[in-house]
Design a protein around this motif. Sequence first.
Motif, PDB file in Angstrom:
ATOM      1  N   VAL A  13       0.837  -1.200   0.000  1.00  0.00           N
ATOM      2  CA  VAL A  13       0.000   0.000   0.000  1.00  0.00           C
ATOM      3  C   VAL A  13       0.873   1.252   0.000  1.00  0.00           C
ATOM      4  O   VAL A  13       0.628   2.191  -0.761  1.00  0.00           O
ATOM      5  CB  VAL A  13      -0.967  -0.007   1.207  1.00  0.00           C
ATOM      6  CG1 VAL A  13      -1.647   1.334   1.375  1.00  0.00           C
ATOM      7  CG2 VAL A  13      -1.993  -1.112   1.048  1.00  0.00           C
ATOM      8  N   VAL A  14       1.908   1.264   0.817  1.00  0.00           N
ATOM      9  CA  VAL A  14       2.815   2.413   0.872  1.00  0.00           C
ATOM     10  C   VAL A  14       3.501   2.607  -0.477  1.00  0.00           C
ATOM     11  O   VAL A  14       3.602   3.724  -0.983  1.00  0.00           O
ATOM     12  CB  VAL A  14       3.851   2.244   2.011  1.00  0.00           C
ATOM     13  CG1 VAL A  14       4.954   3.267   1.914  1.00  0.00           C
ATOM     14  CG2 VAL A  14       3.157   2.322   3.359  1.00  0.00           C
ATOM     15  N   ALA A  15       3.952   1.535  -1.097  1.00  0.00           N
ATOM     16  CA  ALA A  15       4.613   1.623  -2.403  1.00  0.00           C
ATOM     17  C   ALA A  15       3.651   2.175  -3.452  1.00  0.00           C
ATOM     18  O   ALA A  15       4.025   3.020  -4.268  1.00  0.00           O
ATOM     19  CB  ALA A  15       5.134   0.256  -2.821  1.00  0.00           C
ATOM     20  N   ALA A  16       2.404   1.733  -3.437  1.00  0.00           N
ATOM     21  CA  ALA A  16       1.415   2.213  -4.401  1.00  0.00           C
ATOM     22  C   ALA A  16       1.151   3.709  -4.220  1.00  0.00           C
ATOM     23  O   ALA A  16       1.061   4.459  -5.196  1.00  0.00           O
ATOM     24  CB  ALA A  16       0.115   1.423  -4.256  1.00  0.00           C
ATOM     25  N   VAL A  17       1.049   4.151  -2.986  1.00  0.00           N
ATOM     26  CA  VAL A  17       0.812   5.571  -2.710  1.00  0.00           C
ATOM     27  C   VAL A  17       1.998   6.410  -3.173  1.00  0.00           C
ATOM     28  O   VAL A  17       1.826   7.464  -3.791  1.00  0.00           O
ATOM     29  CB  VAL A  17       0.534   5.792  -1.203  1.00  0.00           C
ATOM     30  CG1 VAL A  17       0.553   7.267  -0.854  1.00  0.00           C
ATOM     31  CG2 VAL A  17      -0.804   5.173  -0.817  1.00  0.00           C
ATOM     32  N   LEU A  18       3.206   5.944  -2.907  1.00  0.00           N
ATOM     33  CA  LEU A  18       4.392   6.682  -3.330  1.00  0.00           C
ATOM     34  C   LEU A  18       4.494   6.767  -4.851  1.00  0.00           C
ATOM     35  O   LEU A  18       4.861   7.803  -5.398  1.00  0.00           O
ATOM     36  CB  LEU A  18       5.654   6.046  -2.741  1.00  0.00           C
ATOM     37  CG  LEU A  18       5.834   6.203  -1.240  1.00  0.00           C
ATOM     38  CD1 LEU A  18       7.060   5.426  -0.771  1.00  0.00           C
ATOM     39  CD2 LEU A  18       5.951   7.668  -0.860  1.00  0.00           C
ATOM     40  N   MET A  19       4.161   5.694  -5.542  1.00  0.00           N
ATOM     41  CA  MET A  19       4.217   5.713  -7.003  1.00  0.00           C
ATOM     42  C   MET A  19       3.186   6.678  -7.575  1.00  0.00           C
ATOM     43  O   MET A  19       3.454   7.376  -8.549  1.00  0.00           O
ATOM     44  CB  MET A  19       4.021   4.309  -7.561  1.00  0.00           C
ATOM     45  CG  MET A  19       5.249   3.436  -7.398  1.00  0.00           C
ATOM     46  SD  MET A  19       5.119   1.888  -8.284  1.00  0.00           S
ATOM     47  CE  MET A  19       4.107   0.942  -7.174  1.00  0.00           C
ATOM     48  N   GLN A  20       2.014   6.724  -6.986  1.00  0.00           N
ATOM     49  CA  GLN A  20       0.985   7.655  -7.444  1.00  0.00           C
ATOM     50  C   GLN A  20       1.433   9.089  -7.202  1.00  0.00           C
ATOM     51  O   GLN A  20       1.173   9.962  -8.008  1.00  0.00           O
ATOM     52  CB  GLN A  20      -0.343   7.395  -6.741  1.00  0.00           C
ATOM     53  CG  GLN A  20      -1.044   6.173  -7.244  1.00  0.00           C
ATOM     54  CD  GLN A  20      -1.490   6.322  -8.674  1.00  0.00           C
ATOM     55  OE1 GLN A  20      -0.701   6.268  -9.607  1.00  0.00           O
ATOM     56  NE2 GLN A  20      -2.752   6.522  -8.859  1.00  0.00           N
ATOM     57  N   GLY A  21       2.108   9.330  -6.100  1.00  0.00           N
ATOM     58  CA  GLY A  21       2.604  10.663  -5.800  1.00  0.00           C
ATOM     59  C   GLY A  21       3.607  11.126  -6.841  1.00  0.00           C
ATOM     60  O   GLY A  21       3.599  12.277  -7.265  1.00  0.00           O
ATOM     61  N   CYS A  22       4.459  10.241  -7.280  1.00  0.00           N
ATOM     62  CA  CYS A  22       5.442  10.597  -8.309  1.00  0.00           C
ATOM     63  C   CYS A  22       4.749  10.953  -9.608  1.00  0.00           C
ATOM     64  O   CYS A  22       5.112  11.910 -10.282  1.00  0.00           O
ATOM     65  CB  CYS A  22       6.420   9.449  -8.546  1.00  0.00           C
ATOM     66  SG  CYS A  22       7.518   9.140  -7.160  1.00  0.00           S
ATOM     67  N   ASN A  23       3.755  10.176  -9.991  1.00  0.00           N
ATOM     68  CA  ASN A  23       3.027  10.468 -11.223  1.00  0.00           C
ATOM     69  C   ASN A  23       2.323  11.802 -11.130  1.00  0.00           C
ATOM     70  O   ASN A  23       2.285  12.568 -12.096  1.00  0.00           O
ATOM     71  CB  ASN A  23       2.002   9.364 -11.519  1.00  0.00           C
ATOM     72  CG  ASN A  23       2.667   8.071 -11.928  1.00  0.00           C
ATOM     73  OD1 ASN A  23       3.786   8.062 -12.397  1.00  0.00           O
ATOM     74  ND2 ASN A  23       1.977   6.982 -11.735  1.00  0.00           N
TER      75      ASN A  23
END
Length: 47
Positions: A13-23
């Motif tokens: 979940v943390v990885a998914a949130v961080l990836m969305q933040g980068c996008n």
Amino acid sequence: MKSKSVWTLLAMVVAAVLMQGCNTMEGIGKDIGAAGDKIEDTAKKSK
């Protein structure tokens, strides 16, 4: 075993949130750049 599953899920979940933040940040950067280009073009035309 259950604790390991919880930590794995949390990490995902943390990885998914961080990836969305980068996008999102990349998109904001592109939008700001496009707006700057339009302002620059308008300034050149009005000279």
